[in-house]
Design a protein around this motif. Structure first.
Motif, PDB file in Angstrom:
ATOM      1  N   SER A   5       0.863  -1.197  -0.011  1.00 33.48           N
ATOM      2  CA  SER A   5       0.014  -0.050   0.083  1.00 33.48           C
ATOM      3  C   SER A   5       0.941   1.422  -0.162  1.00 33.48           C
ATOM      4  O   SER A   5       1.876   1.249   0.620  1.00 33.48           O
ATOM      5  N   ASP A   6       0.254   2.168  -0.202  1.00 29.57           N
ATOM      6  CA  ASP A   6       0.838   3.685  -0.518  1.00 29.57           C
ATOM      7  C   ASP A   6       0.098   4.761   0.395  1.00 29.57           C
ATOM      8  O   ASP A   6      -0.821   5.149  -0.221  1.00 29.57           O
ATOM      9  N   PRO A   7       0.506   4.958   1.683  1.00 29.45           N
ATOM     10  CA  PRO A   7      -0.311   6.006   2.288  1.00 29.45           C
ATOM     11  C   PRO A   7      -0.309   7.567   1.794  1.00 29.45           C
ATOM     12  O   PRO A   7      -0.830   8.223   2.467  1.00 29.45           O
ATOM     13  N   GLU A   8       0.636   7.557   1.009  1.00 24.31           N
ATOM     14  CA  GLU A   8       1.011   9.069   0.802  1.00 24.31           C
ATOM     15  C   GLU A   8       0.638   9.164  -0.776  1.00 24.31           C
ATOM     16  O   GLU A   8       1.348  10.028  -1.449  1.00 24.31           O
ATOM     17  N   ALA A   9      -0.459   8.311  -1.213  1.00 24.27           N
ATOM     18  CA  ALA A   9      -0.781   8.394  -2.593  1.00 24.27           C
ATOM     19  C   ALA A   9      -1.771   9.924  -2.807  1.00 24.27           C
ATOM     20  O   ALA A   9      -2.039  10.485  -1.764  1.00 24.27           O
ATOM     21  N   VAL A  10      -1.630  10.202  -4.071  1.00 24.71           N
ATOM     22  CA  VAL A  10      -2.507  11.688  -3.948  1.00 24.71           C
ATOM     23  C   VAL A  10      -3.480  11.576  -5.298  1.00 24.71           C
ATOM     24  O   VAL A  10      -3.471  10.850  -6.156  1.00 24.71           O
TER      25      VAL A  10
END
Length: 108
Positions: A14-19
């Motif tokens: 997962s990428d918790p800093e996605a935009v």
């Protein structure tokens, strides 16, 4: 252009800093996730063409078709995205020769 942080997931990570955001000139929602360690490239970048994803649901379907998901969105982000879209509802497409060239170069 609005930009909000959300979490994008895939089968393995997962990428918790996605935009996620709304791009008024292109009249599309966009999503960027999983940046490469070097450079500006990202593994997932959706919403780069005029009116490509006119709803968050269409953006989610495109992400899911590539093995990614970002739902459920935090309620505050969902409300902000809806506000961004509402503010730009009557925006006319950009005119002029550069805008025409860019539209011509976009895949059909």
């Amino acid at each position: 252009m609005s930009r909000y942080t959300t979490t994008v997931t895939s089968k393995d990570c997962s990428d918790p800093e996605a935009v996620i955001g709304y791009d008024p000139p292109l009249r599309t929602f966009f999503l960027q996730a999983f940046p490469h360690k070097t450079g500006d490239n990202v593994a997932l970048w959706l919403g780069t063409s005029d009116r490509e994803y006119e709803t968050v649901e269409a953006l989610q379907a495109a992400a899911c078709s590539r093995g990614f998901d970002f739902m459920p969105l935090p309620q505050d982000v969902a409300l902000l995205l809806a506000e961004d879209l509402a503010k730009e509802a009557d925006r006319q497409p950009h005119g002029g020769p550069l805008a025409a060239l860019l539209r011509h170069l976009q895949p059909k």
